[in-house]
Design a protein around this motif. Sequence first.
Motif, PDB file in Angstrom:
ATOM      1  N   ILE A   8       1.088   0.757  -7.537  1.00 13.76           N
ATOM      2  CA  ILE A   8      -0.188   0.502  -6.448  1.00 13.76           C
ATOM      3  C   ILE A   8      -0.260   1.935  -6.217  1.00 13.76           C
ATOM      4  O   ILE A   8       0.434   2.438  -5.485  1.00 13.76           O
ATOM      5  CB  ILE A   8      -0.052  -0.514  -5.587  1.00 13.76           C
ATOM      6  CG1 ILE A   8       0.160  -2.110  -6.250  1.00 13.76           C
ATOM      7  CG2 ILE A   8      -1.375  -0.506  -4.832  1.00 13.76           C
ATOM      8  CD1 ILE A   8       0.253  -2.915  -5.215  1.00 13.76           C
ATOM      9  N   ASP A  30      -6.752   3.191 -10.727  1.00 11.35           N
ATOM     10  CA  ASP A  30      -6.472   3.206  -9.327  1.00 11.35           C
ATOM     11  C   ASP A  30      -6.207   1.520  -9.152  1.00 11.35           C
ATOM     12  O   ASP A  30      -7.087   0.890  -9.359  1.00 11.35           O
ATOM     13  CB  ASP A  30      -7.743   3.397  -8.608  1.00 11.35           C
ATOM     14  CG  ASP A  30      -7.801   3.175  -7.049  1.00 11.35           C
ATOM     15  OD1 ASP A  30      -6.482   2.640  -6.543  1.00 11.35           O
ATOM     16  OD2 ASP A  30      -8.827   3.091  -6.472  1.00 11.35           O
ATOM     17  N   VAL A  31      -4.961   1.289  -8.984  1.00 15.24           N
ATOM     18  CA  VAL A  31      -4.513   0.061  -9.044  1.00 15.24           C
ATOM     19  C   VAL A  31      -4.469  -0.236  -7.374  1.00 15.24           C
ATOM     20  O   VAL A  31      -3.749   0.368  -6.833  1.00 15.24           O
ATOM     21  CB  VAL A  31      -3.046  -0.186  -9.594  1.00 15.24           C
ATOM     22  CG1 VAL A  31      -2.635  -1.678  -9.253  1.00 15.24           C
ATOM     23  CG2 VAL A  31      -2.799   0.220 -10.803  1.00 15.24           C
ATOM     24  N   GLN A  32      -5.368  -1.147  -7.055  1.00 15.94           N
ATOM     25  CA  GLN A  32      -5.630  -1.411  -5.628  1.00 15.94           C
ATOM     26  C   GLN A  32      -4.924  -2.374  -5.214  1.00 15.94           C
ATOM     27  O   GLN A  32      -4.975  -2.350  -3.639  1.00 15.94           O
ATOM     28  CB  GLN A  32      -7.091  -1.573  -5.301  1.00 15.94           C
ATOM     29  CG  GLN A  32      -8.020  -0.265  -5.964  1.00 15.94           C
ATOM     30  CD  GLN A  32      -9.429  -0.759  -6.094  1.00 15.94           C
ATOM     31  OE1 GLN A  32      -9.732  -1.777  -5.996  1.00 15.94           O
ATOM     32  NE2 GLN A  32     -10.171   0.525  -6.111  1.00 15.94           N
ATOM     33  N   VAL A  46      -3.255   5.583  -6.494  1.00 15.71           N
ATOM     34  CA  VAL A  46      -4.182   6.353  -7.556  1.00 15.71           C
ATOM     35  C   VAL A  46      -3.500   7.379  -8.225  1.00 15.71           C
ATOM     36  O   VAL A  46      -2.600   8.294  -7.806  1.00 15.71           O
ATOM     37  CB  VAL A  46      -5.367   6.936  -6.700  1.00 15.71           C
ATOM     38  CG1 VAL A  46      -6.287   7.676  -7.826  1.00 15.71           C
ATOM     39  CG2 VAL A  46      -6.092   5.800  -5.894  1.00 15.71           C
ATOM     40  N   GLY A  82      -8.023  -3.432  -9.787  1.00 19.56           N
ATOM     41  CA  GLY A  82      -8.489  -1.915  -9.296  1.00 19.56           C
ATOM     42  C   GLY A  82      -9.457  -1.298 -10.291  1.00 19.56           C
ATOM     43  O   GLY A  82     -10.360  -2.417 -10.500  1.00 19.56           O
ATOM     44  N   GLN A  83      -9.509  -0.075 -10.409  1.00 22.01           N
ATOM     45  CA  GLN A  83     -10.488   0.616 -10.797  1.00 22.01           C
ATOM     46  C   GLN A  83     -10.188   1.681 -12.086  1.00 22.01           C
ATOM     47  O   GLN A  83      -9.186   2.387 -11.695  1.00 22.01           O
ATOM     48  CB  GLN A  83     -11.517   1.231  -9.926  1.00 22.01           C
ATOM     49  CG  GLN A  83     -12.739   1.862 -10.502  1.00 22.01           C
ATOM     50  CD  GLN A  83     -14.166   0.759 -10.628  1.00 22.01           C
ATOM     51  OE1 GLN A  83     -13.892  -0.025 -10.040  1.00 22.01           O
ATOM     52  NE2 GLN A  83     -14.859   1.624 -11.373  1.00 22.01           N
ATOM     53  N   GLU A  99       0.977  -1.187   0.209  1.00 21.42           N
ATOM     54  CA  GLU A  99      -0.080  -0.015  -0.147  1.00 21.42           C
ATOM     55  C   GLU A  99       0.870   1.248   0.014  1.00 21.42           C
ATOM     56  O   GLU A  99       0.645   2.424  -0.547  1.00 21.42           O
ATOM     57  CB  GLU A  99      -1.088   0.052   1.054  1.00 21.42           C
ATOM     58  CG  GLU A  99      -2.048  -1.206   1.107  1.00 21.42           C
ATOM     59  CD  GLU A  99      -1.491  -2.476   1.415  1.00 21.42           C
ATOM     60  OE1 GLU A  99      -2.419  -3.363   1.100  1.00 21.42           O
ATOM     61  OE2 GLU A  99      -0.297  -2.525   1.814  1.00 21.42           O
TER      62      GLU A  99
END
Length: 570
Positions: free
Chosen positions: A496, A518-520, A498, A539-540, A402
Motif C-alpha cells: 500500500i 497508488d494502492v490506497q 505510491v 487505488g488509482q 497506511e
Amino acid sequence: MANHRTGPHALRYHGPDGPHLRAWALSVALLAACGEDVAVDSSAGTDAITTGEPIDPCACDDPVTHYGDLEVEDLAAYQGICLVEVTGEVDLQHVSSLSLRSALAHLRRAKSLRIHNCPSLVDLTSLACLRDVDGVTLYDNPYLVDLSPLAHLERAESINLQRMPIVALPSFTPSYQGFHTLHLHELPELRDLDALHGLPGLLDTAAQYRQFTVDITDAPALESIAGLADPIASAAALASADSAEYLFDVELADLPALNDLDGLEAITSGDLTLRRLPKISDLEPLGALERTSLLELVGLGALPSLAGLDSLTEAHRMTLGGCDDGDAMTALQTLAGADALTEIGSELWIADAPALIDLSAPSLTHVESFVIVDAPALPDLEIAEFTAQVDPTNACTGGLIECGCMGQMPEAAQLGCPAPWSGGSAVAGAGAGAPFDGTTAFFGWSGDGYSYAELVVVLLDATADIEAAKDGGLDDRTSGRPKAVLQTYRDYPYWIGVRDEQVALYSVDDAEGTVQLDVQGRLGNWATLDPADPPRLFGQITSTDPNAPLTLDGPFEAAFCRDFVALFLE
C-alpha cells in the motif's frame, strides 16, 4: 553426575596376537577414557601393550583416506576399514548409529560434517575420534539426545544444530580452537549454553567482513546464554587488535524462558535482533554497544525503556515493536537510556507500543525517516517536537496499513479466486493495443509468500476471456488478452502506497510503459476465505509519460486470485 571409582580394574589378556588383542586393547582404552584406573597384565607374552602407557583407541595399522565427499552409499566400502580422513564433506542422511560405528569409528578429519534426517540415530559414539572439521551441522535427528562424543573436537569453526532433543551442548576439549558461527534452532530441551564457558571465539576471516555470528531461535526451555560471554569476549579482543572491519551479528528469537541478556557484555559493534523475549526487562548487558547497523527490539513485553544502551552513538536502522502477533512492546514507556545516540541513518520504526508516552533522545539530531504506528498514548505534541528535533526526510504516523505495517500475509491472501468477479475498475488505455477498457482487476504476487511476496496487478479488458486468463496465469503472456500486468517489486508489507512501476501490456503489440501505481487501501475479508467478500486492493493507476507507447489511467479494485501467483520456493 559424579564419577565414582571403586578401585583399579585389573585386565589380563591371555589370547593370541591379532584382532582379538586389538579388541582387548580398545576396551582398555575406553575404560581409561571414562576415567577408570586400569592395571594391565599382558601375560600372553606380547609387547603390543605396555603397562602404564596410554593406548589410543583411534589408532589403527592401515589408515585410509576418502577423497572427495562421502555420502550414505559410500559407507559400505568402509565397513571394518580404518577410515581416518575425508577430504570433502561428510553428508549423511537416513543412517543408523550402527552403520556409522562400523564405518567412521576411526575418522579424525573431514572438510565438514553434516548428519540429518536420521530417525534411527540415537548416539554419536562412532564419532568419538573426530578432531578436525570446518563445521558441524546436525538437524532433524529426532532421537539424538547426547552430543558428548564430540567433546574431543579440536577444530569446528561453525556449529549448526536444529530440531533435536538435546539438553546441552558438548563440552569441547581444552585444545579446542573456537568458533565464529553458532546456529541453534528448534531445540525444545536445551536449557543453557554453559558448555561454552572458557571457549575462545574466532572471526570469520573468509567473509567480506570479519564476522562472529550467533543465531538462537525457538528454544522454549533456554534460560541462560551466559555461556556466550567467553567466546564473544575472545572474538572482541581479536577484533580490537585487527584493523579490518568486523561485525558481531546476534539474533535471539522466540526464547520465552530466557531470563536476561548476560553473555553479550563484550559486544561493541554489530547487528542485534531480539524478538519475542518476554522476560527481558533491561538492556544492561548491552552497555558496551557503540554502533549498530541494525537494532531490533521486538516483542520484549517487559522492557520499560532503553536504559542500558548508554554507549550507543550510531545506528543505521532501529526497530521497536512490530506488526505481527507477539511483537508488541507492551511496557515500553520511553526512549530514555539511549541518551548518547546522535543519528539514525536510515529508519526508526516504532509499532505496537501502547504505553509509549515519551520520545526523549537528547542527543539525537537526525533520523532519515521514521514510522510510529499503534502508539495510542503518545501525545501529538511529543510527536511534533520529535519531528522538529530530528528533521526527517520522510515520516509516517498514521494507521498500521497506511504506514506499511501489515504484518505477515494472512492466509486469505494466499488461497482461492472469486468467480465471477468484476469489481469497480475503470482503467482506460491509450496508444499501442488500445482501445483498452480495464473493467476487471485481480491481484496476485510472486515469491514464497513468507519471506517475500512481490505485488502483481492484472487488468483485463471488457472483451478479455477471464477464464482463459486465469488458466494461463502469469506464465502465459497471451492467454485471455487483452490484458495488462503490473509486475512490481513491492514486498507484502509495502503493497500500500505510491510508487512508480513498470507495466507491460500483453496485447498484440506487447507495448510497455511506466505508470504510477497508488494502492490506497484494502477491502474485503482478509482473515478467512470468503468468496462473497474476497481480499481486495483499491487505488488509482496514472500514466507518468504521455508519450509512452501505452498509457493507462483510472481507478481499480483488484480481488485476490491464486491463479495469478507465481510461487517461487527458496
